[in-house]
Design a protein around this motif. Sequence first.
Motif, PDB file in Angstrom:
ATOM      1  N   LEU A 338      -2.772   4.216  29.927  1.00  0.00           N
ATOM      2  CA  LEU A 338      -3.597   3.017  29.957  1.00  0.00           C
ATOM      3  C   LEU A 338      -3.407   2.218  28.675  1.00  0.00           C
ATOM      4  O   LEU A 338      -3.579   2.737  27.573  1.00  0.00           O
ATOM      5  CB  LEU A 338      -5.074   3.403  30.117  1.00  0.00           C
ATOM      6  CG  LEU A 338      -6.073   2.250  30.254  1.00  0.00           C
ATOM      7  CD1 LEU A 338      -5.736   1.373  31.447  1.00  0.00           C
ATOM      8  CD2 LEU A 338      -7.495   2.791  30.369  1.00  0.00           C
ATOM      9  N   LYS A 339      -3.055   0.943  28.833  1.00  0.00           N
ATOM     10  CA  LYS A 339      -2.815   0.065  27.687  1.00  0.00           C
ATOM     11  C   LYS A 339      -3.971  -0.898  27.469  1.00  0.00           C
ATOM     12  O   LYS A 339      -4.400  -1.116  26.345  1.00  0.00           O
ATOM     13  CB  LYS A 339      -1.522  -0.719  27.918  1.00  0.00           C
ATOM     14  CG  LYS A 339      -1.182  -1.727  26.822  1.00  0.00           C
ATOM     15  CD  LYS A 339      -0.864  -1.042  25.506  1.00  0.00           C
ATOM     16  CE  LYS A 339      -0.447  -2.051  24.442  1.00  0.00           C
ATOM     17  NZ  LYS A 339      -0.193  -1.392  23.130  1.00  0.00           N
ATOM     18  N   ARG A 340      -4.473  -1.486  28.569  1.00  0.00           N
ATOM     19  CA  ARG A 340      -5.512  -2.494  28.436  1.00  0.00           C
ATOM     20  C   ARG A 340      -6.453  -2.421  29.639  1.00  0.00           C
ATOM     21  O   ARG A 340      -6.019  -2.298  30.773  1.00  0.00           O
ATOM     22  CB  ARG A 340      -4.906  -3.895  28.342  1.00  0.00           C
ATOM     23  CG  ARG A 340      -5.905  -5.015  28.031  1.00  0.00           C
ATOM     24  CD  ARG A 340      -5.164  -6.346  27.884  1.00  0.00           C
ATOM     25  NE  ARG A 340      -6.039  -7.399  27.407  1.00  0.00           N
ATOM     26  CZ  ARG A 340      -6.763  -8.177  28.218  1.00  0.00           C
ATOM     27  NH1 ARG A 340      -6.695  -8.007  29.531  1.00  0.00           N
ATOM     28  NH2 ARG A 340      -7.533  -9.128  27.721  1.00  0.00           N
ATOM     29  N   ASP A 341      -7.745  -2.481  29.341  1.00  0.00           N
ATOM     30  CA  ASP A 341      -8.772  -2.431  30.376  1.00  0.00           C
ATOM     31  C   ASP A 341      -9.688  -3.634  30.177  1.00  0.00           C
ATOM     32  O   ASP A 341     -10.258  -3.809  29.095  1.00  0.00           O
ATOM     33  CB  ASP A 341      -9.559  -1.121  30.264  1.00  0.00           C
ATOM     34  CG  ASP A 341     -10.681  -1.022  31.271  1.00  0.00           C
ATOM     35  OD1 ASP A 341     -10.652  -1.764  32.269  1.00  0.00           O
ATOM     36  OD2 ASP A 341     -11.589  -0.189  31.074  1.00  0.00           O
ATOM     37  N   TYR A 342      -9.825  -4.449  31.220  1.00  0.00           N
ATOM     38  CA  TYR A 342     -10.644  -5.662  31.118  1.00  0.00           C
ATOM     39  C   TYR A 342     -11.664  -5.659  32.250  1.00  0.00           C
ATOM     40  O   TYR A 342     -11.337  -5.381  33.403  1.00  0.00           O
ATOM     41  CB  TYR A 342      -9.767  -6.905  31.216  1.00  0.00           C
ATOM     42  CG  TYR A 342     -10.541  -8.210  31.227  1.00  0.00           C
ATOM     43  CD1 TYR A 342     -11.019  -8.772  30.042  1.00  0.00           C
ATOM     44  CD2 TYR A 342     -10.786  -8.888  32.422  1.00  0.00           C
ATOM     45  CE1 TYR A 342     -11.728  -9.968  30.051  1.00  0.00           C
ATOM     46  CE2 TYR A 342     -11.489 -10.081  32.434  1.00  0.00           C
ATOM     47  CZ  TYR A 342     -11.963 -10.612  31.250  1.00  0.00           C
ATOM     48  OH  TYR A 342     -12.664 -11.804  31.259  1.00  0.00           O
ATOM     49  N   MET A 343     -12.905  -5.957  31.901  1.00  0.00           N
ATOM     50  CA  MET A 343     -13.968  -6.010  32.903  1.00  0.00           C
ATOM     51  C   MET A 343     -14.819  -7.240  32.666  1.00  0.00           C
ATOM     52  O   MET A 343     -15.269  -7.495  31.538  1.00  0.00           O
ATOM     53  CB  MET A 343     -14.843  -4.757  32.839  1.00  0.00           C
ATOM     54  CG  MET A 343     -16.042  -4.784  33.772  1.00  0.00           C
ATOM     55  SD  MET A 343     -17.035  -3.275  33.618  1.00  0.00           S
ATOM     56  CE  MET A 343     -18.400  -3.663  34.710  1.00  0.00           C
ATOM     57  N   LEU A 344     -15.052  -8.015  33.720  1.00  0.00           N
ATOM     58  CA  LEU A 344     -15.913  -9.193  33.651  1.00  0.00           C
ATOM     59  C   LEU A 344     -17.027  -9.051  34.668  1.00  0.00           C
ATOM     60  O   LEU A 344     -16.786  -8.719  35.830  1.00  0.00           O
ATOM     61  CB  LEU A 344     -15.114 -10.464  33.927  1.00  0.00           C
ATOM     62  CG  LEU A 344     -15.925 -11.773  33.958  1.00  0.00           C
ATOM     63  CD1 LEU A 344     -15.138 -12.914  33.322  1.00  0.00           C
ATOM     64  CD2 LEU A 344     -16.317 -12.165  35.379  1.00  0.00           C
ATOM     65  N   SER A 345     -18.262  -9.299  34.239  1.00  0.00           N
ATOM     66  CA  SER A 345     -19.418  -9.308  35.137  1.00  0.00           C
ATOM     67  C   SER A 345     -20.096 -10.657  35.011  1.00  0.00           C
ATOM     68  O   SER A 345     -20.329 -11.138  33.897  1.00  0.00           O
ATOM     69  CB  SER A 345     -20.413  -8.198  34.776  1.00  0.00           C
ATOM     70  OG  SER A 345     -19.782  -6.935  34.765  1.00  0.00           O
ATOM     71  N   ASP A 346     -20.400 -11.263  36.149  1.00  0.00           N
ATOM     72  CA  ASP A 346     -21.068 -12.561  36.176  1.00  0.00           C
ATOM     73  C   ASP A 346     -22.499 -12.333  36.637  1.00  0.00           C
ATOM     74  O   ASP A 346     -22.754 -12.108  37.816  1.00  0.00           O
ATOM     75  CB  ASP A 346     -20.331 -13.510  37.124  1.00  0.00           C
ATOM     76  CG  ASP A 346     -20.889 -14.932  37.073  1.00  0.00           C
ATOM     77  OD1 ASP A 346     -21.908 -15.140  36.390  1.00  0.00           O
ATOM     78  OD2 ASP A 346     -20.305 -15.822  37.716  1.00  0.00           O
ATOM     79  N   PHE A 347     -23.455 -12.363  35.689  1.00  0.00           N
ATOM     80  CA  PHE A 347     -24.860 -12.124  36.006  1.00  0.00           C
ATOM     81  C   PHE A 347     -25.518 -13.442  36.379  1.00  0.00           C
ATOM     82  O   PHE A 347     -25.448 -14.421  35.625  1.00  0.00           O
ATOM     83  CB  PHE A 347     -25.586 -11.512  34.808  1.00  0.00           C
ATOM     84  CG  PHE A 347     -24.982 -10.212  34.348  1.00  0.00           C
ATOM     85  CD1 PHE A 347     -25.288  -9.026  34.992  1.00  0.00           C
ATOM     86  CD2 PHE A 347     -24.103 -10.170  33.286  1.00  0.00           C
ATOM     87  CE1 PHE A 347     -24.730  -7.827  34.581  1.00  0.00           C
ATOM     88  CE2 PHE A 347     -23.542  -8.981  32.862  1.00  0.00           C
ATOM     89  CZ  PHE A 347     -23.863  -7.805  33.514  1.00  0.00           C
ATOM     90  N   SER A 348     -26.167 -13.476  37.528  1.00  0.00           N
ATOM     91  CA  SER A 348     -26.768 -14.717  38.004  1.00  0.00           C
ATOM     92  C   SER A 348     -27.890 -14.394  38.980  1.00  0.00           C
ATOM     93  O   SER A 348     -27.877 -13.350  39.640  1.00  0.00           O
ATOM     94  CB  SER A 348     -25.706 -15.588  38.683  1.00  0.00           C
ATOM     95  OG  SER A 348     -26.282 -16.760  39.224  1.00  0.00           O
TER      96      SER A 348
END
Length: 831
Positions: A338-348
Amino acid sequence: MKRFLSVFFLTFITCVTAQTKIEGVVTDDSGMPIAFANIIFANSSEGTITNDNGRFYMESDETYDAIKVSFIGYETKEIPLEQKVNYGMEIILTESTEQLQEVIVYTGKQSKKNNPAIDILRKIWSKKRENGVRKFKQYQYDKYEKIEFDLNTIDSALIKSKLFKGLEFMFEDLDTSRITGKTYLPMFLNETFSKVYGDNVMDREKEDVLGNKSSGFSGNQAITAFVEDLYSDYDIYDNYLKFFDKSFTSPLSKTGIDVYNYVLSDSTFIDNKWCYNIIYYPRRKNELTFKGDFWVNDTTFAIKKINMQVTKSANINWVKEIYIEQDFEVVSDSVFLLKRDYMLSDFSFSKKEESRGVYGKRTTVFDNYNFDNPRPENFYKAVADPYDPRVFSQDIVFWKNARLESLNEDESGIFKLLDTLKTVPKFRTYYDIVSILGSGYVEIDKWNIDIGDIYSTFGYNDAEGIRMRAGARTYFGQNDMWRLEGYMAYGFDDKKFKHGFSGKFLLDRKNRLIVSGGNRRDIEQLGLSLTSTNDVMGRSIASSSLVTVGSNDRLTNINLSTLNVEMEPVKNFKINVGGSFRTLSSALPDAFSLDYVDPASPTGISSEIKQFDLNTTLIYTPGKRTIGYGVERSSINDDYSTLVLKYTKGVDGFLESDFDYEKIQFSYQQPWQIGGFGRLTSSVELGKTFGEVPLGLLSVIPGNQTLFSLYNVFPNLDFYEFVTDTYATVHLEHNFNGRLFSRIPLLRKLNLREIVGVRGAWGQLSEENIALSAPTNIPLMAPEDQVYWEYSLGVGNIFKILRIDFNFRGNYLDNPDARAFGITGTFGFSF
């Protein structure tokens, strides 16, 4: 004109921050949107999937001149890109007249048989334990993590609104999300650099945090705890991935073929490795699943790239978007790390496209892998202190070398922006309102005092009538080494003042040595738990409930003083030793009696109990995670078990104490994540009292005469209906998280969640203890002949905030005023 300016402004921003950006919608010949269509930049492995409404957004730092659009059952379409930024694209796919080579094509659901994508998936399962750091006896690597929160969906109308009048400077530096295409404003940033060491032979791992840096509201406990929730680790090879207290089925799960459609879409070289591209999307709506695609190597069957996006129909609240992408690098020609881990959460608050919210983004970069360097077991036991002040005061040179991924211009500007915002009175007012609602306390910074808890200000019970309460606590910061707290209350019917005060002092941070003590004189509803209260500040909800079931008049006057010493010699293992002195008497003697036989009394009966106890309590909470290092810490997860062993010794004669007895109690509470079937919470409690004691010192099976759903109580029992000196109770409650309702067409769109529960209690009460107590108005009985039991059926997530439980009594229906059926409920915000 306003819309034109917004589009112009957005286009200008995007042109200067990326090379290629596209946005649009994919439909069929009839104009119906095509969900889960595959969009990919031509001659690359960069792509995305359309959402439920057929819409897509994608960007890249590279320059591309075409995209390919495909979906099963439709002709693949290649579309040239005439410029770097292409918004408002309308792409129409026509139905295919031919089948893809080697793939049986179906519209919608895919066959599980003769599907090469599923054949590849099975090989991934068989090889998953041979990939990554598991291949080596020992491993170590550097880990850099940054967590960011941003306001999103910012347009000219928002900027010019009265809400942000005087704060327009905030929006001078906006950026656009490469995932959603929305403008956003960074508001919080936390960076962490650490070194991770592991030994697969000894099954040991430790992480040494060397640097931690925060901008924004790092001193606010509520915000910090919320941010920490994004730290939860996950492994895409696991069958289920937990986010926001929910278990999502991984696209690589062995149960994936039951909930996902898989399509073998493409193949190409990536980093000189031949890889297959597999698209996946849900078989049914409203389930906790993802859509996306992954690239997998053709020999090791290790994942090279994967992206996962939660579908909008998924039964999760307040989160409009969850997007995850992971990239793996090839080491030694065959190992994928694993080189890069990206997580996006849009709270609304809403899942509508135009709704505003907050992005929570986590980026983790891994580098400098090193293998097969054995270390002794003591090395892993000697865990570094993550709260060492040096960790929080690293200089610019350290961070320049530690950042495995550089901050962009907007991220770097967060520090300056927040320093400026904190000087603006209007922004400070907004911050204070949100902070008060979240914590329940009003901050008085210049005095280092918090006023509250505001949610305990008003109450009502049969003894006090209307009750008002005001309190305060010292608060210099979330890592205070000491804290004082107190309150005053007044009942308008009994016309009496009540009070409580406590003090806590952390003497040794390493072993968590804490000395605490306090005094409380108040009216309380005892019998809501099997253990007697030693909390001089807390108050049960039953003591101030505005509406109750039946006669809620079994209240107690309590005068409690405590002194305790606590330490944590091993992580999550606490030892508490202390003493308490209490006096107990009925708050409503005409309705409820705590009288007992007392030969020393002139009347032979005493109405007040005086008791001095020595207590030893062992608490073990494996897996519990906390933040802070002060005298009070906040828990940031709820998936840990809790084991409690308590020994109480009542001492006769000391401070006029009335009784000599011993009590031993044990409890075990465990949450269980049952894969995709939801969450089970279980608890067991056992206890026995040795010696003769009156009603006020016996163990009461917890009843509930409020209208609130409370765990670990029996909602169809009245207070003091069952009294014991030996007891055993079991509680089981399972939340299916909507798995059953999602299969019912008429209920599917409501996103309701089904909860079932069953509970039982057995106990004994000796003839000596019955004879010692002299209550004239309530019977004393224990559920000895047969186990008392109840069951309940509940519906949760009603309007996203309400839960209603229908509770049924299984037996002992002949008891006086027995309640065979009852309805309880609760409000709350949950994902």
